[in-house]
Design an enzyme around this catalytic site. Structure first.
Site, PDB file in Angstrom:
ATOM      1  CB  SER A 122      -9.225 -20.097   8.354  1.00 38.41           C
ATOM      2  OG  SER A 122     -10.676 -20.295   8.289  1.00 38.41           O
ATOM      3  CG  HIS A 143      -4.671 -20.693   6.745  1.00 39.68           C
ATOM      4  ND1 HIS A 143      -4.563 -20.279   8.161  1.00 39.68           N
ATOM      5  CD2 HIS A 143      -5.899 -19.880   6.199  1.00 39.68           C
ATOM      6  CE1 HIS A 143      -5.767 -19.423   8.324  1.00 39.68           C
ATOM      7  NE2 HIS A 143      -6.395 -19.045   7.413  1.00 39.68           N
ATOM      8  CD  GLU A 155      -1.588 -21.055  10.333  1.00 42.28           C
ATOM      9  OE1 GLU A 155      -2.492 -20.638   9.972  1.00 42.28           O
ATOM     10  OE2 GLU A 155      -1.269 -20.926  11.527  1.00 42.28           O
ATOM     11  CG  ASN A 193      -7.705 -17.997  12.227  1.00 41.51           C
ATOM     12  OD1 ASN A 193      -7.775 -16.793  12.303  1.00 41.51           O
ATOM     13  ND2 ASN A 193      -7.877 -18.678  11.238  1.00 41.51           N
TER      14      ASN A 193
HETATM   15  N1  CAA Z   1      -4.776  -6.710  -4.565  1.00 42.18           N
HETATM   16  C1  CAA Z   1      -3.724  -6.154  -4.500  1.00 42.18           C
HETATM   17  N2  CAA Z   1      -3.167  -5.202  -3.953  1.00 42.18           N
HETATM   18  C2  CAA Z   1      -3.939  -4.643  -2.858  1.00 42.18           C
HETATM   19  C3  CAA Z   1      -4.919  -5.506  -2.390  1.00 42.18           C
HETATM   20  C4  CAA Z   1      -5.616  -6.357  -3.320  1.00 42.18           C
HETATM   21  N3  CAA Z   1      -6.833  -7.120  -3.079  1.00 42.18           N
HETATM   22  N4  CAA Z   1      -5.481  -4.763  -1.469  1.00 42.18           N
HETATM   23  C5  CAA Z   1      -4.786  -3.907  -1.004  1.00 42.18           C
HETATM   24  N5  CAA Z   1      -3.658  -3.807  -1.964  1.00 42.18           N
HETATM   25  C6  CAA Z   1      -2.079  -2.954  -1.877  1.00 42.18           C
HETATM   26  C7  CAA Z   1      -2.685  -1.619  -2.069  1.00 42.18           C
HETATM   27  O1  CAA Z   1      -2.506  -1.237  -3.443  1.00 42.18           O
HETATM   28  C8  CAA Z   1      -1.567  -0.783  -1.380  1.00 42.18           C
HETATM   29  O2  CAA Z   1      -0.406  -0.817  -2.034  1.00 42.18           O
HETATM   30  P1  CAA Z   1       0.896   0.117  -1.600  1.00 42.18           P
HETATM   31  O3  CAA Z   1       1.389  -0.265  -0.385  1.00 42.18           O
HETATM   32  O4  CAA Z   1       1.963  -0.088  -2.876  1.00 42.18           O
HETATM   33  O5  CAA Z   1       0.298   1.406  -1.435  1.00 42.18           O
HETATM   34  C9  CAA Z   1      -1.168  -1.725  -0.137  1.00 42.18           C
HETATM   35  O6  CAA Z   1      -1.825  -2.876  -0.403  1.00 42.18           O
HETATM   36  C10 CAA Z   1      -2.129  -1.316   1.053  1.00 42.18           C
HETATM   37  O7  CAA Z   1      -3.381  -0.940   0.718  1.00 42.18           O
HETATM   38  P2  CAA Z   1      -4.244   0.432   0.917  1.00 42.18           P
HETATM   39  O8  CAA Z   1      -3.264   1.665   0.827  1.00 42.18           O
HETATM   40  O9  CAA Z   1      -5.525   0.421   0.336  1.00 42.18           O
HETATM   41  O10 CAA Z   1      -4.843   0.358   2.425  1.00 42.18           O
HETATM   42  P3  CAA Z   1      -3.988   0.296   3.797  1.00 42.18           P
HETATM   43  O11 CAA Z   1      -2.841   0.591   3.796  1.00 42.18           O
HETATM   44  O12 CAA Z   1      -5.089   0.467   4.731  1.00 42.18           O
HETATM   45  O13 CAA Z   1      -3.854  -1.445   3.816  1.00 42.18           O
HETATM   46  C11 CAA Z   1      -4.613  -3.747   4.413  1.00 42.18           C
HETATM   47  C12 CAA Z   1      -4.991  -2.313   3.611  1.00 42.18           C
HETATM   48  C13 CAA Z   1      -3.289  -4.225   3.512  1.00 42.18           C
HETATM   49  C14 CAA Z   1      -5.764  -4.638   4.039  1.00 42.18           C
HETATM   50  C15 CAA Z   1      -4.148  -3.400   5.609  1.00 42.18           C
HETATM   51  O14 CAA Z   1      -4.897  -2.701   6.487  1.00 42.18           O
HETATM   52  C16 CAA Z   1      -4.047  -4.772   6.471  1.00 42.18           C
HETATM   53  O15 CAA Z   1      -2.619  -5.299   6.252  1.00 42.18           O
HETATM   54  N6  CAA Z   1      -4.765  -5.282   7.265  1.00 42.18           N
HETATM   55  C17 CAA Z   1      -4.458  -6.532   8.101  1.00 42.18           C
HETATM   56  C18 CAA Z   1      -5.045  -7.478   7.173  1.00 42.18           C
HETATM   57  C19 CAA Z   1      -5.156  -8.673   7.933  1.00 42.18           C
HETATM   58  O16 CAA Z   1      -4.854  -8.963   9.035  1.00 42.18           O
HETATM   59  N7  CAA Z   1      -5.139  -9.806   7.354  1.00 42.18           N
HETATM   60  C20 CAA Z   1      -5.549 -11.270   7.697  1.00 42.18           C
HETATM   61  C21 CAA Z   1      -6.925 -11.558   7.866  1.00 42.18           C
HETATM   62  S1  CAA Z   1      -7.065 -13.050   8.362  1.00 42.18           S
HETATM   63  C22 CAA Z   1      -7.259 -14.127   7.200  1.00 42.18           C
HETATM   64  O17 CAA Z   1      -7.147 -13.637   6.285  1.00 42.18           O
HETATM   65  C23 CAA Z   1      -7.213 -15.470   7.332  1.00 42.18           C
HETATM   66  C24 CAA Z   1      -8.335 -16.329   8.365  1.00 42.18           C
HETATM   67  O18 CAA Z   1      -8.101 -17.438   8.576  1.00 42.18           O
HETATM   68  C25 CAA Z   1      -9.199 -15.373   9.244  1.00 42.18           C
END
Ligand code: CAA
Length: 286
Positions: A122, A143, A155, A193
């Site tokens: 990242s 990414h 990405e 990022n």
């Molecule tokens: N595997 C499979 N499915 C998953 C999962 C996993 N690990 N985690 C969540 N899910 C699914 C759930 O089953 C749920 O499915 P439905 O839509 O069918 O109900 C859906 O994802 C949403 O999950 P939750 O209902 O448990 O919780 P939520 O609605 O609060 O969503 C989240 C959780 C998807 C994490 C959401 O909060 C979100 O999108 N957050 C932002 C995440 C983000 O920005 N990620 C990028 C981070 S930066 C990075 O990764 C890279 C870097 O370089 C730093």
């Protein structure tokens, strides 16, 4: 597609690595999952199974797909054996240049000549990692975003010498996984990022300067800007140490004070409060 990816090796079974293995296996591409210890591999497989079960419960996949996915993942504790014969190697080891150097040097010696190399880094320069190998034209950034089975973006980071052919193969492979590939060039923080981390850093400054509590900063961004998680909850989810490392890459790379990490973020990392993974960050997870 000129070259089709029929098998893949994923190096590292942590949060990103097990998610990447999950999406390849679910799309019927066999995966060699490479870890350093059996207990880490067992943990990665248990996480993949739990996340596949979650998808079965939500009726996104059926039980046969889950079973086929689990059966198509083979665990390797020997990196050289694990990368032999595959079409694509994706490295998802910790964001530490020394670790990545030793991994890529070994992979370059052991992999077949046709194999494409991708790093899930990242923050570390793709051009710099590519230069550790004898095939910078076949080296690219792939990414993924956490949680990998859910987030649509890949990405794709083109290093200075990445060939058009390599880009095309990786772009089409990302689509086969149901993801949306977005090409970017290799610059500090890429696009994701470079945009995300200054926002998180600014949210930390708002707490540091007493503008609002972490809960209220997050509420503003969730309710006012429709972010699924506020920036501080997201920082905890990513890991405060990872956020700090990426900000330092931006700060060092551009020599621009606008990327200076907030002293509060540095202090929290020094205290070992790294977010979800240590049970405490801006929030408590005990
Ligand atoms: N595997 C499979 N499915 C998953 C999962 C996993 N690990 N985690 C969540 N899910 C699914 C759930 O089953 C749920 O499915 P439905 O839509 O069918 O109900 C859906 O994802 C949403 O999950 P939750 O209902 O448990 O919780 P939520 O609605 O609060 O969503 C989240 C959780 C998807 C994490 C959401 O909060 C979100 O999108 N957050 C932002 C995440 C983000 O920005 N990620 C990028 C981070 S930066 C990075 O990764 C890279 C870097 O370089 C730093």
């Amino acid at each position: 597609m000129s070259v089709q990816i029929k098998s893949v090796a994923v190096i590292g079974g942590g949060t990103m690595g097990n998610g990447i293995a999950h999406v390849f296996a679910m799309n019927r591409i066999p995966v060699n999952l490479i870890e350093t210890k059996q207990e880490f591999a067992d943990r990665a497989m248990a996480t993949i199974e739990k996340n596949l079960d979650r998808m079965v419960a939500k009726e996104k996949i059926d039980v046969e797909t889950k079973d086929a996915a689990l059966n198509s993942i083979s665990v390797f504790l020997d990196l050289r054996k694990g990368v032999k014969g595959v079409d694509l190697v994706i490295e998802a080891v910790p964001e530490n240049l020394d670790i990545k150097k030793s991994v890529w040097t070994a992979v370059d010696e052991a992999a077949d000549a046709h194999t494409i190399f991708a790093s899930n880094t990242s923050s570390i320069s793709i051009t710099k990692l590519a230069a550790l190998t004898k095939r910078p034209d076949k080296f690219i950034g792939m990414h993924f975003f956490n949680p990998v089975p859910v987030m649509k973006l890949v990405e794709i980071v083109n290093g200075l010498d990445t060939s058009e052919e390599t880009y095309k193969v990786v772009e089409e492979t990302s689509r086969l996984l149901g993801k949306t590939p977005v090409p970017v060039n290799d610059m500090p923080g890429f696009v994701s990022n470079r945009v995300l981390m200054p926002m998180i850093n600014e949210a930390v400054f708002a707490v540091y300067e007493g503008v609002a509590t972490p809960e209220n900063v997050d509420q503003v961004m969730m309710l006012g800007m429709a972010h699924p998680m506020g920036p501080l909850r997201l920082a905890d989810f990513i890991g405060l140490d990872v956020c700090l490392d990426i900000l330092n890459v931006l700060y060092d790379g551009f020599k621009d004070p606008k990327y200076r990490p907030c002293p509060l973020l540095i202090k929290m990392v020094d205290a070992g409060k790294l977010g979800n993974k240590t049970g405490e960050g801006f929030y408590s997870y005990s």
